[in-house]
Design a protein around this motif. Structure first.
Motif, PDB file in Angstrom:
ATOM      1  N   LEU A   5       0.815  -1.216   0.000  1.00 57.78           N
ATOM      2  CA  LEU A   5       0.000   0.000   0.000  1.00 57.78           C
ATOM      3  C   LEU A   5       0.847   1.264   0.000  1.00 57.78           C
ATOM      4  CD1 LEU A   5      -2.652  -1.173   2.596  1.00 57.78           C
ATOM      5  CD2 LEU A   5      -2.996  -0.886   0.139  1.00 57.78           C
ATOM      6  N   LEU A   6       2.020   1.198   0.634  1.00 60.86           N
ATOM      7  CA  LEU A   6       2.816   2.408   0.799  1.00 60.86           C
ATOM      8  C   LEU A   6       4.186   2.288   0.132  1.00 60.86           C
ATOM      9  CD1 LEU A   6       2.051   2.834   4.607  1.00 60.86           C
ATOM     10  CD2 LEU A   6       0.842   3.907   2.703  1.00 60.86           C
ATOM     11  N   GLY A   7       4.507   1.094  -0.308  1.00 56.81           N
ATOM     12  CA  GLY A   7       5.796   0.902  -0.976  1.00 56.81           C
ATOM     13  C   GLY A   7       6.976   0.782  -0.034  1.00 56.81           C
ATOM     14  N   THR A   8       6.718   0.764   1.251  1.00 55.90           N
ATOM     15  CA  THR A   8       7.806   0.690   2.226  1.00 55.90           C
ATOM     16  C   THR A   8       7.258   0.238   3.568  1.00 55.90           C
ATOM     17  OG1 THR A   8       9.454   1.969   3.448  1.00 55.90           O
ATOM     18  CG2 THR A   8       7.453   3.128   2.802  1.00 55.90           C
ATOM     19  N   THR A   9       8.142  -0.317   4.400  1.00 54.06           N
ATOM     20  CA  THR A   9       7.735  -0.635   5.766  1.00 54.06           C
ATOM     21  C   THR A   9       8.145   0.466   6.737  1.00 54.06           C
ATOM     22  OG1 THR A   9       9.803  -1.835   6.144  1.00 54.06           O
ATOM     23  CG2 THR A   9       7.900  -3.128   5.415  1.00 54.06           C
ATOM     24  N   SER A  10       8.851   1.474   6.212  1.00 59.07           N
ATOM     25  CA  SER A  10       9.289   2.581   7.076  1.00 59.07           C
ATOM     26  C   SER A  10       8.225   3.670   7.090  1.00 59.07           C
ATOM     27  CB  SER A  10      10.603   3.172   6.559  1.00 59.07           C
ATOM     28  OG  SER A  10      11.619   2.209   6.646  1.00 59.07           O
ATOM     29  N   LEU A  11       7.550   3.800   8.210  1.00 54.31           N
ATOM     30  CA  LEU A  11       6.457   4.755   8.306  1.00 54.31           C
ATOM     31  C   LEU A  11       6.835   5.878   9.262  1.00 54.31           C
ATOM     32  CD1 LEU A  11       3.567   2.229   9.070  1.00 54.31           C
ATOM     33  CD2 LEU A  11       4.683   2.645   6.883  1.00 54.31           C
ATOM     34  N   THR A  12       6.046   6.938   9.184  1.00 57.97           N
ATOM     35  CA  THR A  12       6.100   7.956  10.219  1.00 57.97           C
ATOM     36  C   THR A  12       4.732   7.967  10.874  1.00 57.97           C
ATOM     37  OG1 THR A  12       7.623   9.289   8.928  1.00 57.97           O
ATOM     38  CG2 THR A  12       6.449  10.390  10.712  1.00 57.97           C
ATOM     39  N   TYR A  13       4.714   7.848  12.186  1.00 56.47           N
ATOM     40  CA  TYR A  13       3.429   7.856  12.878  1.00 56.47           C
ATOM     41  C   TYR A  13       3.522   8.777  14.089  1.00 56.47           C
ATOM     42  CZ  TYR A  13      -0.977   6.278  14.801  1.00 56.47           C
ATOM     43  OH  TYR A  13      -2.261   6.248  15.267  1.00 56.47           O
ATOM     44  N   ALA A  14       2.563   9.693  14.201  1.00 57.33           N
ATOM     45  CA  ALA A  14       2.548  10.658  15.300  1.00 57.33           C
ATOM     46  C   ALA A  14       3.900  11.363  15.420  1.00 57.33           C
ATOM     47  CB  ALA A  14       2.177   9.973  16.617  1.00 57.33           C
ATOM     48  N   GLY A  15       4.502  11.631  14.249  1.00 57.52           N
ATOM     49  CA  GLY A  15       5.753  12.371  14.244  1.00 57.52           C
ATOM     50  C   GLY A  15       6.990  11.550  14.564  1.00 57.52           C
ATOM     51  N   ARG A  16       6.810  10.235  14.733  1.00 54.38           N
ATOM     52  CA  ARG A  16       7.968   9.394  15.045  1.00 54.38           C
ATOM     53  C   ARG A  16       8.144   8.319  13.982  1.00 54.38           C
ATOM     54  NH1 ARG A  16       7.898   7.298  21.143  1.00 54.38           N
ATOM     55  NH2 ARG A  16       9.840   6.394  20.379  1.00 54.38           N
ATOM     56  N   ASP A  17       9.371   7.886  13.820  1.00 54.28           N
ATOM     57  CA  ASP A  17       9.655   6.825  12.860  1.00 54.28           C
ATOM     58  C   ASP A  17       9.147   5.494  13.396  1.00 54.28           C
ATOM     59  OD1 ASP A  17      10.866   8.550  11.128  1.00 54.28           O
ATOM     60  OD2 ASP A  17      12.872   8.246  11.965  1.00 54.28           O
ATOM     61  N   LEU A  18       8.708   4.662  12.452  1.00 59.67           N
ATOM     62  CA  LEU A  18       8.194   3.348  12.820  1.00 59.67           C
ATOM     63  C   LEU A  18       8.499   2.410  11.666  1.00 59.67           C
ATOM     64  CD1 LEU A  18       6.388   1.766  14.855  1.00 59.67           C
ATOM     65  CD2 LEU A  18       4.445   2.443  13.450  1.00 59.67           C
ATOM     66  N   ASP A  19       9.216   1.341  11.949  1.00 60.91           N
ATOM     67  CA  ASP A  19       9.534   0.393  10.878  1.00 60.91           C
ATOM     68  C   ASP A  19       8.897  -0.955  11.161  1.00 60.91           C
ATOM     69  OD1 ASP A  19      10.516  -1.087   8.798  1.00 60.91           O
ATOM     70  OD2 ASP A  19      12.539  -0.240   8.937  1.00 60.91           O
ATOM     71  N   LEU A  20       8.021  -1.386  10.251  1.00 61.19           N
ATOM     72  CA  LEU A  20       7.292  -2.634  10.439  1.00 61.19           C
ATOM     73  C   LEU A  20       8.024  -3.846   9.859  1.00 61.19           C
ATOM     74  CD1 LEU A  20       3.651  -1.406   9.638  1.00 61.19           C
ATOM     75  CD2 LEU A  20       4.731  -1.686  11.874  1.00 61.19           C
ATOM     76  N   ALA A  21       9.240  -3.650   9.373  1.00 61.38           N
ATOM     77  CA  ALA A  21       9.953  -4.772   8.748  1.00 61.38           C
ATOM     78  C   ALA A  21      10.229  -5.878   9.761  1.00 61.38           C
ATOM     79  CB  ALA A  21      11.261  -4.271   8.148  1.00 61.38           C
ATOM     80  N   PRO A  22       9.968  -7.126   9.382  1.00 64.26           N
ATOM     81  CA  PRO A  22      10.309  -8.249  10.264  1.00 64.26           C
ATOM     82  C   PRO A  22      11.828  -8.411  10.327  1.00 64.26           C
ATOM     83  CG  PRO A  22       8.768  -8.898   8.514  1.00 64.26           C
ATOM     84  CD  PRO A  22       9.303  -7.559   8.148  1.00 64.26           C
ATOM     85  N   PRO A  23      12.335  -9.047  11.390  1.00 61.11           N
ATOM     86  CA  PRO A  23      11.574  -9.525  12.539  1.00 61.11           C
ATOM     87  C   PRO A  23      11.365  -8.417  13.568  1.00 61.11           C
ATOM     88  CG  PRO A  23      13.860 -10.137  12.782  1.00 61.11           C
ATOM     89  CD  PRO A  23      13.756  -9.425  11.462  1.00 61.11           C
TER      90      PRO A  23
END
Length: 509
Positions: free
Chosen positions: A267-285
């Motif tokens: 959906l976003l082309g990446t697992t590296s997100l920004t949420y509430a102004g902070r970095d968030l990486d959903l990449a496993p593990p």
RNA sequence: GCGCCUCUAGCUCAACGGCAGAGCAAUGGACUCUUAAUCCACAGGUUCUGGGUUCGAAUCCCAGGGGGCGCACCA
């Protein structure tokens, strides 16, 4: 003016751009199209007029002129928001805007109500949430966000099916409250003359299907909990539950992180997100850590279910965590974790191994006495999912249910009841099974970067409108008790006239 | 349930104890390449409701109503 019964559209706005994006400024394609959508903006220039037509794929300009457009005067008089179907050649204007040079056009729906400020949109939450159809046009990004949710659900189905899972539908009406600890909604079936609960979780039915041989099964279930509303809670919400025979909770951790990463990538082309102004990486593990280790890390205190109750109460007191007389050691440890640690976990992290006392459906830990094989996935300080190695022993399950029933008898309305049909199913044999529940709304919140659950629910639960009135209109109507009902109804019609709007760049998804 | 904030034109917002205003929308007009087009004109109000203080209240106070956020409960 006659509104047609159908209208043949040959190209969406997005398709017009895709097919004719190569046109040079001032160039004409020689190809005609018919397009349809809402007229969102209009710019008149004497005997020329430009309109911005928006459909759900994007926007395309309508280019009308007195010398080539039928009923040019009528075109220039169209109120913003009118649904228009238009036919003409695709051209790029001298100023570089790809356009449909309108030869013929017709109104597909009048817009009797406007969409408010065409640039700033509508910010009144009353309008945005109660009249979502207005919000979808008036505010940038709303439709794209809602469509992303739809695609996330769709991708989840496809992905699980690729992993061999089968989708099922289980009852929404439950005769017995179970599968989670939460306050249920209750209702009544007249013909059977029985009280029923709206489900708080589909868990027990799904595990009965595993007993029945559905080795990998899932449901995207709307569930209902009679609790408060907040930016993270809606009384009805969507939970994905999946069960796999022969799996344990470790397998479920992999399923969870892979699904989340898959959705983010698609959906976003990446697992590296920004949420509430902070970095968030959903990449496993994702990080795996035990609950007690995390408590030690964040609260600076070592706890264990084997500890003396008085000592645990003292630790709770030290950390300002309230406790009740009947709370056991496991409950105290969970409270300590939730109050001191959970909100600090940015994650993603799998919090592993919970006290048995607070986990009536999870299997005893293979090596830690008093604990069960359960994990919660915490992302951005919130619970995203809850999963276990499922409890398969019918005798042990009966004992856990009876303990729940005792708590219910003591006044805990969230406690489970003894579910005899479920116990009977377990007696037929539930193989080792991993189970998982994911809050899909919260997952979509992460993917869309929204911090309120209402931003990703099309129609969130709200106080019902009164006679079509809201807010101060309602107060006025109630206050004017001397008025006739007819007058109130008329006021309602007027009050409903509050309208809205704005401009929106193309939210092509 | 408790606390804090908020309510002004159809929409978005000013005015903060001294004549209730602007932009957009709507309405009428001008304009043959606009992009939130521009320009001219016109119209639009129980300032949420009720009470109080004051010479004077959108503004301050009290009560009620709507909404938002936080806490609590929970996913």
């Amino acid at each position: 003016m006659a509104i047609p019964y159908r209208f043949e559209v040959s190209a969406s706005a997005n398709e017009v751009h895709r097919r004719h994006g190569g046109l040079a400024d001032g160039e004409e394609s020689g190809q005609g199209v018919t397009v349809a959508g809402r007229l969102m903006l209009r710019r008149e220039q004497g005997k020329l007029a430009f309109g911005t037509l928006r459909d759900w794929t994007g926007e395309v300009q309508l280019f009308a002129g007195a010398s080539w457009t039928g009923d040019f005067a009528g075109f220039t008089g169209l109120p913003l928001g009118t649904w228009v179907g238009a036919e003409g050649e695709v051209v790029r204007t001298r100023r570089g805007e790809l356009s449909v040079k309108v030869a013929r056009w017709q109104v597909l729906a009048e817009a009797r109500r406007g969409f408010g400020d065409k640039w700033r949109g509508v910010s009144d939450p009353e309008v945005r949430l109660r009249q979502r159809e207005v919000d979808l046009w008036a505010n940038e990004g709303v439709r794209g966000r809602m469509l992303l949710r739809s695609r996330a659900i769709s991708l989840t189905r496809r992905w699980l099916e690729d992993q061999g899972f089968v989708e099922v539908e289980t009852p929404v009406f439950h005769p017995v409250q179970g599968g989670a600890t939460a306050k249920p909604f209750t209702t009544h079936h007249n013909a059977l003359d029985v009280d029923l609960f709206l489900r708080i979780a589909p868990e027990l039915y799904l595990k009965r299907l595993v007993v029945g041989g559905f080795e990998r099964v899932y449901e995207i279930a709307r569930v209902f909990r009679n609790e408060g509303l907040s930016t993270r809670h809606n009384p009805e919400f969507t939970m994905l539950e999946a069960y796999a025979a022969y799996w344990d909770y470790g397998d479920m951790m992999r399923l969870t992180e892979e699904l989340a990463a898959h959705l983010a990538t698609e959906l976003l082309g990446t697992t590296s997100l920004t949420y509430a102004g902070r970095d968030l990486d959903l990449a496993p593990p994702w990080r795996r850590a035990t609950l007690v280790d995390l408590v030690a890390e964040h609260a600076g205190v070592e706890v264990d279910v084997g500890m003396d109750i008085g000592q645990l109460r003292g630790i709770c007191d030290d950390h300002g965590v309230p406790w009740k007389e009947h709370d056991g050691p496991g409950k105290l440890i969970l409270e300590l974790y939730e109050k001191t640690t959970e909100g600090q976990l940015w994650g993603p992290v799998f919090v592993c191994d919970y006290p048995k006392e607070v986990s009536p459906l999870a299997r005893d830990h293979r090596s830690q006495p008093g604990m069960v094989e359960r994990f919660e996935g915490i992302v951005a300080g919130r619970e995203l999912c809850n999963a276990f190695s499922e409890l398969v022993d019918p005798d042990e399950q009966r004992a856990r249910f009876e303990d729940q029933a005792r708590q219910k008898a003591e006044g805990d309305i969230e406690a489970m009841a003894v579910d005899e049909p479920y116990l009977r199913a377990l007696e037929h044999g539930l193989p080792p099974t991993g189970g998982l529940g994911i809050g899909m709304d919260r997952l979509v919140m992460l993917l869309t970067g929204t911090e309120s659950i209402r931003d990703i629910l099309l129609f969130p639960t709200l106080r019902p409108e009164f006679f079509g009135l809201t807010g101060h209109d309602k107060a006025q109507a109630v206050d004017s008790s001397s008025r006739s009902a007819g007058t109130i109804a008329e006021d309602a019609a007027q009050a409903a006239d509050s309208v809205v709007t704005g401009t929106v760049p193309p939210d092509v998804v």
